[in-house]
Design a protein around this motif. Structure first.
Motif, PDB file in Angstrom:
ATOM      1  N   THR A 173       0.768  -1.605  -0.042  1.00 44.83           N
ATOM      2  CA  THR A 173      -0.302  -0.602   0.031  1.00 44.83           C
ATOM      3  C   THR A 173       0.737   1.187  -0.124  1.00 44.83           C
ATOM      4  O   THR A 173       1.852   1.294   0.935  1.00 44.83           O
ATOM      5  CB  THR A 173      -0.959   0.475   1.186  1.00 44.83           C
ATOM      6  N   SER A 174       0.284   2.195  -1.079  1.00 41.11           N
ATOM      7  CA  SER A 174       1.762   3.685  -0.848  1.00 41.11           C
ATOM      8  C   SER A 174       1.686   4.112   1.115  1.00 41.11           C
ATOM      9  O   SER A 174       0.887   4.002   1.979  1.00 41.11           O
ATOM     10  CB  SER A 174       0.151   4.952  -1.072  1.00 41.11           C
ATOM     11  N   LYS A 175       3.037   4.851   0.693  1.00 47.18           N
ATOM     12  CA  LYS A 175       3.174   4.734   1.516  1.00 47.18           C
ATOM     13  C   LYS A 175       2.425   6.614   2.192  1.00 47.18           C
ATOM     14  O   LYS A 175       2.658   6.383   3.842  1.00 47.18           O
ATOM     15  CB  LYS A 175       4.777   5.943   1.779  1.00 47.18           C
ATOM     16  N   GLU A 176       1.958   6.935   1.417  1.00 47.83           N
ATOM     17  CA  GLU A 176       0.781   8.395   1.767  1.00 47.83           C
ATOM     18  C   GLU A 176      -0.419   7.989   2.360  1.00 47.83           C
ATOM     19  O   GLU A 176      -1.047   9.154   2.589  1.00 47.83           O
ATOM     20  CB  GLU A 176       1.058   9.316   0.740  1.00 47.83           C
ATOM     21  N   VAL A 177      -0.636   6.786   2.553  1.00 51.53           N
ATOM     22  CA  VAL A 177      -2.195   6.646   3.019  1.00 51.53           C
ATOM     23  C   VAL A 177      -2.849   6.813   3.803  1.00 51.53           C
ATOM     24  O   VAL A 177      -1.784   6.083   4.683  1.00 51.53           O
ATOM     25  CB  VAL A 177      -2.555   5.366   1.977  1.00 51.53           C
ATOM     26  N   VAL A 178      -3.683   7.255   4.063  1.00 49.40           N
ATOM     27  CA  VAL A 178      -3.973   7.928   5.810  1.00 49.40           C
ATOM     28  C   VAL A 178      -3.929   6.557   6.382  1.00 49.40           C
ATOM     29  O   VAL A 178      -5.753   6.393   6.020  1.00 49.40           O
ATOM     30  CB  VAL A 178      -4.177   8.708   6.287  1.00 49.40           C
ATOM     31  N   VAL A 179      -3.571   6.011   7.743  1.00 45.09           N
ATOM     32  CA  VAL A 179      -4.195   4.635   8.132  1.00 45.09           C
ATOM     33  C   VAL A 179      -5.565   5.112   8.955  1.00 45.09           C
ATOM     34  O   VAL A 179      -6.684   4.601   9.287  1.00 45.09           O
ATOM     35  CB  VAL A 179      -3.591   4.047   8.909  1.00 45.09           C
ATOM     36  N   CYS A 180      -5.789   5.928  10.052  1.00 46.07           N
ATOM     37  CA  CYS A 180      -6.676   6.816  11.130  1.00 46.07           C
ATOM     38  C   CYS A 180      -5.981   8.136  11.333  1.00 46.07           C
ATOM     39  O   CYS A 180      -4.301   8.357  12.012  1.00 46.07           O
ATOM     40  CB  CYS A 180      -5.702   5.987  12.535  1.00 46.07           C
ATOM     41  N   SER A 181      -6.595   8.523  12.436  1.00 42.74           N
ATOM     42  CA  SER A 181      -6.509   9.971  12.785  1.00 42.74           C
ATOM     43  C   SER A 181      -7.229  10.195  13.808  1.00 42.74           C
ATOM     44  O   SER A 181      -8.367   9.679  13.599  1.00 42.74           O
ATOM     45  CB  SER A 181      -6.773  10.606  11.063  1.00 42.74           C
ATOM     46  N   ILE A 182      -7.240  11.557  14.656  1.00 42.31           N
ATOM     47  CA  ILE A 182      -7.707  11.369  15.969  1.00 42.31           C
ATOM     48  C   ILE A 182      -7.807  13.456  15.123  1.00 42.31           C
ATOM     49  O   ILE A 182      -7.774  14.118  15.036  1.00 42.31           O
ATOM     50  CB  ILE A 182      -6.628  11.726  16.686  1.00 42.31           C
ATOM     51  N   LYS A 183     -10.085  13.471  15.099  1.00 40.12           N
ATOM     52  CA  LYS A 183     -10.119  14.222  14.871  1.00 40.12           C
ATOM     53  C   LYS A 183     -10.950  14.960  15.703  1.00 40.12           C
ATOM     54  O   LYS A 183     -11.287  14.897  17.090  1.00 40.12           O
ATOM     55  CB  LYS A 183     -12.604  13.494  14.013  1.00 40.12           C
ATOM     56  N   MET A 184     -10.845  16.626  15.848  1.00 38.86           N
ATOM     57  CA  MET A 184     -11.727  17.662  16.944  1.00 38.86           C
ATOM     58  C   MET A 184     -12.849  16.874  17.203  1.00 38.86           C
ATOM     59  O   MET A 184     -13.577  17.330  16.099  1.00 38.86           O
ATOM     60  CB  MET A 184     -11.422  18.503  16.679  1.00 38.86           C
ATOM     61  N   THR A 185     -13.351  17.264  18.694  1.00 40.55           N
ATOM     62  CA  THR A 185     -15.015  17.375  18.230  1.00 40.55           C
ATOM     63  C   THR A 185     -15.527  18.902  18.717  1.00 40.55           C
ATOM     64  O   THR A 185     -14.334  18.902  19.988  1.00 40.55           O
ATOM     65  CB  THR A 185     -15.402  15.975  19.235  1.00 40.55           C
TER      66      THR A 185
END
Length: 205
Positions: free
Chosen positions: A174-186
């Protein structure tokens, strides 16, 4: 990896009419790709079919399986490579399998498993899982059932990309630039941050 046993029947004829008849009888048309090549050097497929009811455990699961296919007495060991669903009913329309060769590496998508309670979650953020599988390449006996990713130190506004990951014995496809997960502001986290900033300002004054 987990294993599952299925039985199939050889398809004497292919084409839309034959495929439609198979589906009416409760079968799913399948292809098995392996080392065989056609006259043009392209992968040659073995056509067969499996009862839809026998595919439920294989398809409707987050796990990956080594599939032991019994084709009228001939045995093949494979993995599921591609599946097609009906656009409105989600019925299984077609499955491509790839026969395993123990001497050659295999490319396959492995489920992502997030480990730990992220700091950003403790601060009121929300976890966003962008992809559920990462494609890797390795001899099939080295392929794990899941890829564990530690998210303990992940904060609000931050993400983990494929390029930041490494797993012993596995080549990541899988491409290195692909985002696996992130934390979004609520909203709650935003209010807490604003309140904390106001308290700090008041204290400084």
């Amino acid at each position: 990896m987990k294993e599952i046993n299925v039985k199939g029947i050889n398809r004497a004829t292919t084409g839309k009419k034959a495929t439609k008849a198979l589906r009416k009888e409760g079968y799913v048309p399948c292809n098995l790709y392996g080392e065989a090549k056609d006259a043009d050097g392209k992968p040659s497929a073995m056509s067969f079919a499996i009862l839809a009811t026998d595919l439920r455990k294989l398809v409707y699961t987050p796990h990956i399986y080594v599939v032991n296919i019994d084709l009228e007495g001939k045995h093949h060991t494979a993995v599921m490579k591609e599946i097609q669903f009906h656009p409105t009913t989600d019925a299984i329309l077609h499955i491509d399998f790839f026969e395993i060769n123990e001497e050659k590496p295999l490319s396959i998508g492995i489920p992502v498993h997030l480990v730990g309670l992220a700091q950003g979650i403790r601060d009121g953020g929300r976890m966003n899982l962008s992809i559920r599988k990462i494609e890797v390449r390795a001899p099939f006996r080295q392929i794990p059932e899941q890829l564990d990713i530690d998210v303990t130190n992940l904060r609000i506004g931050k993400s983990i990309k494929v390029g930041q990951l490494s797993f012993e014995g596995l080549e990541i496809v899988t491409s290195k630039e692909v985002v696996v997960c992130s934390i979004k502001m609520t909203r709650a986290a935003s209010k807490n941050a604003a309140a904390e900033a106001a308290d700090e300002t008041a204290a400084a004054e």
